[in-house]
Write an enzyme that holds these catalytic residues in place. Structure first.
Site, PDB file in Angstrom:
ATOM      1  N   ASP A 155       1.032  -1.641   0.003  1.00  0.00           N
ATOM      2  CA  ASP A 155       0.353  -0.198   0.233  1.00  0.00           C
ATOM      3  C   ASP A 155       0.943   0.985   0.014  1.00  0.00           C
ATOM      4  O   ASP A 155       2.390   0.883   0.469  1.00  0.00           O
ATOM      5  CB  ASP A 155      -0.710  -0.022   1.368  1.00  0.00           C
ATOM      6  CG  ASP A 155      -2.067   0.986   0.849  1.00  0.00           C
ATOM      7  OD1 ASP A 155      -2.722   1.521   0.104  1.00  0.00           O
ATOM      8  OD2 ASP A 155      -2.578   1.158   2.035  1.00  0.00           O
TER       9      ASP A 155
ATOM     10  N   THR B 151      -0.683   4.533   1.880  1.00  0.00           N
ATOM     11  CA  THR B 151      -0.262   5.345   2.389  1.00  0.00           C
ATOM     12  C   THR B 151       0.135   4.515   3.575  1.00  0.00           C
ATOM     13  O   THR B 151      -0.469   3.317   3.437  1.00  0.00           O
ATOM     14  CB  THR B 151      -1.607   5.460   3.213  1.00  0.00           C
ATOM     15  OG1 THR B 151      -2.256   6.167   1.773  1.00  0.00           O
ATOM     16  CG2 THR B 151      -2.054   7.094   4.162  1.00  0.00           C
TER      17      THR B 151
ATOM     18  N   ASP C  96      -1.792  -2.026   6.326  1.00  0.00           N
ATOM     19  CA  ASP C  96      -2.577  -1.184   7.403  1.00  0.00           C
ATOM     20  C   ASP C  96      -3.754  -0.669   7.684  1.00  0.00           C
ATOM     21  O   ASP C  96      -4.089  -0.447   8.881  1.00  0.00           O
ATOM     22  CB  ASP C  96      -1.005   0.244   8.041  1.00  0.00           C
ATOM     23  CG  ASP C  96      -1.803   1.348   7.568  1.00  0.00           C
ATOM     24  OD1 ASP C  96      -2.330   1.304   5.886  1.00  0.00           O
ATOM     25  OD2 ASP C  96      -1.250   2.188   7.530  1.00  0.00           O
TER      26      ASP C  96
END
Length: 783
Positions: free
Chosen positions: A298, A300, A528
């Site tokens: 990912d 971010t 996350d």
């Protein structure tokens, strides 16, 4: 606060703890200390060695039973390493596990997962796990993902009175539920218990070793029976000598260190990664690390820090955006990073607007909003979702520089209306700056050097994702907007050919992982957020950030507790070290097993006494197998693991073992003959046979040690020097029953040993070419 929402009192909590109504779950590290000791002492290998040691002890020649020390050494090393791994996991698991917030005595507090008691009131927010079974008391747009339990990916809206099950997690909104089933009674209590468990579950490596051990056991029994019959039927041989020669035939057939080194390598991997704040939640994950060919990451929270700053507000008309922004921030009970950045910059509220309804942000719709009495509906979300035309293009241009852009807009219908947001009127663009992780560029460069493909898969604007990845050195000339991808063969091609993807939905992330696996890739997925859970679950290896949601930590095999993306190279390198080195040393152990079995079988068929004594074979094992294997199991190894462990290992070990056995048997027959001989001739023939076996078996070590680095060359040289000293020192002759006085037999042993070494060398080149590998004598310099 209503009485029913004040939670338990301290006295009520104490009563429930005394009654055992606590969320007690199995040990985080699986086995207790007692179980670890039992598992490492009561093994099949130890049982075989102990039986053979007792046989030697009965003869009174205890020096010949030195191999019995292996029982103590194997058990001690295994126990110490697994206890160290258990302690490491227990410590890290406390950090990495879910920490629910409960209401007690009217106040909210965060406690450990095991501290929840029956009837506790538990508060939940997006990304948090439902840790026990219960019933919802309050719900503010509470949506729960139960895919880990049911397999259904769609989130379920929960209202007061609805049941929630442990193992599910909150996608959006927030709420409170009462704990009705705790500990082992909870529906999916084992899910969170397994999340930090020191497991030895199925893996190709362990399955392969178990196959080999079953085969060895199958061969050991008939060969052992044959040797007992033959050795005890030798004329003029005492019963003590017959036992010793039988034991010397069987001991080297047991690959005593292979299982130990495998478990030790796994445990050391856990400990090494633990020192880097990497929590290994499933032991075979270390094996998965070695096989990774694609890393999906990912943006971010992974490539960028999980924090933003509001740098600019660009009005799109005469409307002042600040009051609406302040009201949106104040009305959000669980603000994400973007809302926190806005809240930090806008002035404090003079007077809050009366909230009518609120819609939390979700990855699927990509906007959040609130409807206020007399102030209408205000939205905050992705510009390319809420607007089009000139405004979307302007946002796209800003986002192309790597900055995050949000649109503040007014909607025509309340946010809780099924038709929301209705007609959208843009009011302002918000520009937020992202902070690149300092280790991101170096990490991506490492994967490129190791031939591991990196796919950046993000829900953010495609242009913004492309700008960030380009700044990190990733070739992102073609950035794919996932909204343009349609399911089918074209989707699989696009995913495998592309490198950077924007506007990816959670379900698409999962489909992308599947598309890579279809093409034979071993996929590691990092993430996350809640939107990463489905993909993490389906990936071959899920890697979660420690600061991410508890849901991502629960489904991941590895958790980076300090959020350092730069730890991933060390994680992958550790997996390669463990698997590559185990395969290397397995070739040594199986070569010994094969040549020992062939020698024992040949001696039995020919009716000859076994040429060796137990102490001789123990000494041979020291520097051709034991010590070199131990050192090589700890060394760095950057080669990516491949499937076919058993086939590749046997392709080297079987012909190698045949050559070593042939050299030893040729020398034995040439120096002794097939008839009955005197004790002097027997000892001289055994000495020559031992010379041929050591020369050939040690050259097998030199072949397995390739490609060479300086310390491996030293290792081989030390092995030869040790054996030269053994034959040169007179006291060793007495201990090992050696006789070098017959130069003719010694010369035969040396010549046959040289021929065996040459055959091993030819074998190495031929088998490498047949397997399609490039034979390399020297290791290439590491970048």
């Amino acid at each position: 606060m209503p009485a029913e929402l004040a939670g338990l009192t301290t006295a009520q909590v104490d009563e429930r703890i005394a009654a055992g109504q606590v969320n007690t779950l199995p040990s985080r590290s699986g086995r207790s200390t007692r179980d670890i000791i039992r598992a490492n002492v009561l093994t099949r290998v130890n049982a075989i060695l102990f039986t053979l040691f007792v046989c030697v002890a009965v003869t009174g020649h205890l020096i010949q039973g030195v191999f019995g020390l292996l029982i103590v050494i194997n058990s001690a090393i295994g126990i110490v390493q697994e206890l160290r791994a258990k302690r490491t996991l227990d410590t890290l698991a406390v950090i990495g596990e879910a920490h629910p917030r409960v209401i007690r005595d009217g106040h909210s507090r965060q406690i450990v997962r095991d501290g929840v008691v029956l009837d506790d009131l538990i508060q939940v927010a997006p990304g948090e796990q439902i840790v026990v079974d219960g019933r919802v008391l309050t719900a503010d747009y509470l949506e729960v993902d139960e895919s880990l339990l049911t397999g259904e990916a769609d989130a379920v809206l929960k209202e007061p009175g609805d049941e929630v099950l442990s193992g599910s997690f909150v996608v959006s909104g927030n709420g409170t539920y009462r704990a009705e089933k705790v500990g082992a009674e909870a529906y999916a209590a084992q899910l969170t218990a397994q999340a930090a468990k020191f497991t030895l579950v199925s893996s190709e490596l362990r399955q392969g070793i178990n196959k080999i051990l079953r085969f060895v056991t199958f061969v050991l029994i008939p060969v052992g029976v044959l040797n007992v019959i033959v050795q005890f039927s030798q004329p003029d041989a005492t019963w003590q000598e017959s036992i010793l020669r039988t034991v010397s035939a069987l001991v080297p057939m047991v690959p005593e260190g292979l299982v130990l080194l495998t478990s030790m390598a796994f445990a050391l991997g856990v400990i090494r990664l633990g020192r880097r704040n990497c929590l290994v939640q499933e032991l075979p994950a270390i094996e998965g690390l070695a096989r990774v060919s694609v890393v999906c990451t990912d943006k971010t929270g992974t490539l960028t820090a999980n924090a933003l700053t509001l740098s600019e507000v660009i009005p799109l008309d005469d409307t002042d955006p600040v009051p609406a922004l302040a009201q949106l921030a104040a009305s959000d009970p669980t603000p994400n990073a973007s809302m926190q950045a806005i809240d930090a910059k806008v002035p404090a509220l003079d007077e809050p607007w009366q909230l009518r309804s609120r819609a939390p942000f979700t990855s699927a719709k990509k906007w959040s909003g609130a409807t206020f009495e007399r102030h209408g509906t205000w939205l905050l979300g992705a510009p390319d979702v809420l607007a089009d035309g000139e405004i979307a293009a302007k946002a796209e241009a800003i986002g192309a520089s790597g900055r995050r852009v949000l649109l503040l807009a007014e909607g025509s219908v309340p946010v809780d209306d099924p038709q929301a947001p209705g007609e959208v009127t843009p009011r302002a663009l918000l520009v937020l700056d992202q902070v690149l992780r300092p280790d991101a560029a170096e990490t991506l460069r490492y994967f490129g050097e190791q031939n591991v493909a990196v796919k950046v898969i993000s829900g953010d604007n495609a242009a913004s994702v492309g700008a960030v990845t380009r700044s990190l050195g990733v070739d992102a000339e073609l950035v794919v907007d996932a909204r343009e991808l349609a399911p089918g063969p074209g989707f699989v091609d696009a995913v495998n050919d592309g490198a950077v993807f924007g506007r990816v939905t959670p379900e698409q992330k999962r489909q992308m992982v599947d598309a890579l696996q279809v093409r034979g890739h071993t996929v590691a997925m990092t993430g996350d957020g809640v939107n990463d859970v489905l993909a993490l679950k389906d990936a071959d290896l899920g890697v979660a950030m420690g600061s991410g949601s508890s849901a991502t930590r629960a489904v991941a095999q590895i958790v980076l507790l300090d959020d350092r993306f730069g730890s991933l190279p060390h994680v992958v390198a550790e997996g390669r070290r463990v698997i590559g080195n185990i395969e290397r040393v397995a070739k040594l152990f199986l070569t010994k097993t094969i040549y020992a079995a062939l020698l024992a079988l040949s001696a039995g068929i020919l009716g000859l006494p076994n040429p060796f004594m137990p102490l001789q074979m123990t000494v041979v094992g020291w520097f051709t197998i034991g010590i070199p294997a131990f050192l090589m199991s700890l060394a760095p190894n950057r080669e990516r693991a491949r499937p076919g462990f058993v086939r590749r290992t046997l392709a080297v070990a079987v012909p190698g073992g045949v050559i070593v056995a042939a050299a030893a048997l040729t020398t034995y027959i040439a120096t002794r003959g097939l008839d009955e001989v005197s004790d002097t001739v027997q000892i001289q023939a055994s000495t020559a046979t031992l010379i041929a076996l050591i020369m050939t078996a040690t050259w097998m070590l030199s072949v397995v040690a390739r490609p060479y680095v300086w310390w491996r060359v030293v290792l081989v040289c030390v092995a030869y020097a040790f054996y030269f000293a053994v034959f040169a020192l007179p006291f060793a002759h007495r201990w090992l029953m050696l006789d070098l006085t017959n130069l003719h037999t010694v010369t035969i042993g040396v010549l046959v040993g040289l021929a065996g070494m040459a055959a091993i060398e030819v074998l190495w080149w031929v088998t490498a070419i047949v397997r399609g590998e490039l034979p390399r004598l020297w290791a290439q310099p590491q970048p």
